[in-house]
Design a protein around this motif. Structure first.
Motif, short mmCIF file in Angstrom:
data_model
loop_
_atom_site.label_atom_id
_atom_site.label_comp_id
_atom_site.label_asym_id
_atom_site.label_seq_id
_atom_site.Cartn_x
_atom_site.Cartn_y
_atom_site.Cartn_z
N ARG A 182 0.80 -1.22 0.00
CA ARG A 182 0.00 0.00 0.00
C ARG A 182 0.85 1.28 0.00
O ARG A 182 0.31 2.38 -0.03
CB ARG A 182 -0.95 0.00 1.21
N ARG A 183 2.16 1.12 -0.01
CA ARG A 183 3.02 2.30 -0.17
C ARG A 183 3.04 2.76 -1.62
O ARG A 183 3.52 3.86 -1.91
CB ARG A 183 4.43 2.01 0.32
N PHE A 184 2.57 1.94 -2.51
CA PHE A 184 2.51 2.28 -3.93
C PHE A 184 1.09 2.72 -4.30
O PHE A 184 0.12 2.06 -3.94
CB PHE A 184 2.87 1.07 -4.80
N GLY A 185 0.99 3.80 -5.05
CA GLY A 185 -0.31 4.21 -5.57
C GLY A 185 -1.17 4.93 -4.55
O GLY A 185 -0.69 5.42 -3.53
N ALA A 186 -2.47 5.00 -4.83
CA ALA A 186 -3.41 5.81 -4.05
C ALA A 186 -4.35 4.95 -3.21
O ALA A 186 -4.88 3.94 -3.70
CB ALA A 186 -4.22 6.70 -4.99
N TYR A 187 -4.58 5.39 -1.96
CA TYR A 187 -5.51 4.70 -1.05
C TYR A 187 -6.29 5.73 -0.25
O TYR A 187 -5.74 6.78 0.14
CB TYR A 187 -4.74 3.78 -0.10
N PRO A 188 -7.56 5.45 0.04
CA PRO A 188 -8.37 6.40 0.81
C PRO A 188 -7.92 6.44 2.27
O PRO A 188 -7.50 5.44 2.84
CB PRO A 188 -9.79 5.85 0.68
N GLN A 189 -8.03 7.62 2.88
CA GLN A 189 -7.74 7.81 4.29
C GLN A 189 -9.03 7.71 5.10
O GLN A 189 -10.13 7.60 4.55
CB GLN A 189 -7.08 9.17 4.51
N ARG A 190 -8.87 7.80 6.40
CA ARG A 190 -10.05 7.77 7.26
C ARG A 190 -10.86 9.07 7.13
O ARG A 190 -12.05 9.09 7.40
CB ARG A 190 -9.64 7.55 8.71
N ASP A 191 -10.18 10.18 6.74
CA ASP A 191 -10.87 11.44 6.54
C ASP A 191 -11.68 11.36 5.25
O ASP A 191 -11.14 10.97 4.21
CB ASP A 191 -9.87 12.59 6.42
#
Length: 475
Positions: free
Chosen positions: A280-289
């Motif tokens: 998950r260090r690669f690319g885009a992921y949603p945050q809790r915000d």
């Protein structure tokens, strides 16, 4: 006021803000980032300092810090002060002494002690069990202000794990704390598993006990003092102390001194840390915000130049909150990006030369400074790693090390190419069954890389042999 080259009471060759260590390509200056976080204005300050006082090369380290290479002789104190003025030094409490030498010593000691590793998405991860950011700030305050901790080795480190999905669990820390899930907390107060000389694991429980979150700072203080009271002069790390002292006895001693209640219920013995997802260090992921994302990429072989660092700062200012998060995998995240801006940040990272695809060969190769930067290295590992990446078998991860110190990898990779001569390597394979074991590179040498399966290979021969060993085709 420039910083003279003071260090901890236990000698170390580790670079630091005020300890510029000589290398083949000039001095090394290491900048510790609290929680891996760097503000855009600080990134510009580092880039400017790298150009004026160094070679312009900035390395990302495997403890989420930054390192300047090629520092020029004669300007070390000015460089250290310049970085400190940008807020990149330790937070040292004001001293009654007006002696600049004493103040500099205090800052140097505090810099050595602030070894705390967090997840790069601490406070951002929607799946985290606990937001460790406020607690980490308290721990850093302790590490930087307790005078007795000047006796610790600059390598002595603490892990604070909030249960994030993006987490590095393969660093062998001296003391670690890991959040336990609500189902086994046994009450309403959050608690953390605690362990020594290793890391949280998803396959076994190495927890010695559990402790309330509110007691962690006091327990760390008591543990570090207990370590210093018990350790012999040559016992610099917790693993050294545990060869002669029982881990439960050490923990109990610290808990008693700190008046801390340790929890040893059966659930602690059966606890397992949920598996982490370093990918998950690669690319885009949603945050809790709601609506915010973090976008990550990895520079080839963990190196960037000053222009690239300025480019990262620009992305953070234009599309994020003006901050960057560096990771223990020698990569970077741009956090707090609006969903609509994610494609622009991904494009920006790609244009700066960052790898966003975990299957890219350059995402699966790491290498130390090599013979162009280190007198101990027997081969130009950086150049050889780039050559290997062009023919690396699919799915294979490889580590190139110029000597047995293994500076580029805090953990042991599945396959290690250990230099034995220019352009020649011995190939080692690490058994998955021993992945969680810790060892000392200085003591165990090449044995820590696993089983040696071939010798004196060229890069072309190594690529072929890696494919055979892994049963993978050449990419």
């Amino acid at each position: 006021m420039g910083y003279p080259p003071f260090s901890s009471l236990r000698p170390s060759a580790c670079p630091a803000l005020s300890r510029i260590v000589a290398a083949r390509d000039g001095g090394l200056c290491r900048i510790k980032l609290p929680g891996g976080k760097l503000l855009a204005m600080q990134a510009h300050a580092i880039a400017d300092a790298a150009d004026v006082h160094g070679s312009g090369i900035v390395e990302l380290t495997n403890r989420a810090n930054l390192q300047l290479r090629g520092v020029k002789a004669g300007g070390e104190a000015t460089l250290s002060q310049r970085l400190s003025d940008a807020g990149l030094g330790p937070r040292v409490a004001a001293t009654e002494s007006h002696d600049p030498v004493q103040a500099a010593r205090q800052a140097a000691v505090a810099d050595d002690a602030r070894n705390l590793l967090l997840s790069p998405v601490a406070g951002l991860d929607a799946d985290a069990l606990y937001d460790t950011v406020p607690l980490a700030d308290e721990i850093l305050g302790l590490l930087q202000s307790e005078p007795r901790l000047a006796e610790l080795s600059p390598k002595f480190s603490v892990l604070l794990d909030g249960g994030e999905r993006l987490a590095s669990l393969d660093h062998p820390h001296d003391v670690w704390f890991a959040a336990m899930p609500p189902a086994i907390r046994g009450g309403t107060e959050p608690r953390f598993a605690v362990g020594f000389a290793g890391q949280p694991s998803s396959t076994r429980s190495d927890a010695l006990a559990a402790v309330r979150a509110d007691d962690i700072v006091a327990l760390i203080r008591a543990l570090l003092v207990a370590f210093l009271d018990l350790a012999a002069p040559d016992e610099n790390r917790m693993r050294d102390l545990l060869r002669s002292h029982d881990c439960h006895t050490v923990l109990a001693r610290a808990a008693e001194k700190g008046s801390i209640d340790l929890q040893n219920d059966p659930e602690v013995g059966t606890w397992r840390r949920a598996a982490a997802e370093p990918i998950r260090r690669f690319g885009a992921y949603p945050q809790r915000d709601g609506g915010l994302w973090h976008v990550g990429g990895q520079p080839p072989l963990g190196r960037i130049d000053s222009a690239t660092l300025r480019g990262l700062a620009r992305l953070a200012l234009e599309h994020g909150d003006g901050s960057l998060r560096f990771t223990p995998w020698q990569s970077v995240l741009v956090p707090n990006v609006a969903a609509r801006a994610v494609p622009q940040v991904e494009l920006g990272l790609c244009s700066l030369g960052f790898v966003l695809d975990p299957q890219d060969p350059l995402a699966r190769v790491i290498a130390c400074a090599g013979s162009t930067g280190c007198v101990k290295a027997l081969a130009d590992t950086k150049a050889d790693a780039l050559a290997l990446a062009k023919q690396l078998p699919a799915g294979v991860e490889a580590h190139l090390s110029g000597c047995t110190r293994s500076c580029a990898a805090a953990h042991c990779a599945p396959y290690t190419l250990l230099a034995v001569a220019p352009g020649r390597y011995d190939l080692y394979r690490r058994d998955h069954a021993s992945d969680g074991e810790t060892s000392s590179p200085a003591r165990d040498g090449a044995l820590r890389f696993g089983e040696r399966i071939d010798t004196y290979l060229t890069i072309e021969e190594a690529a072929k042999r890696l494919g055979e060993a892994a049963g993978a085709p050449i990419s």
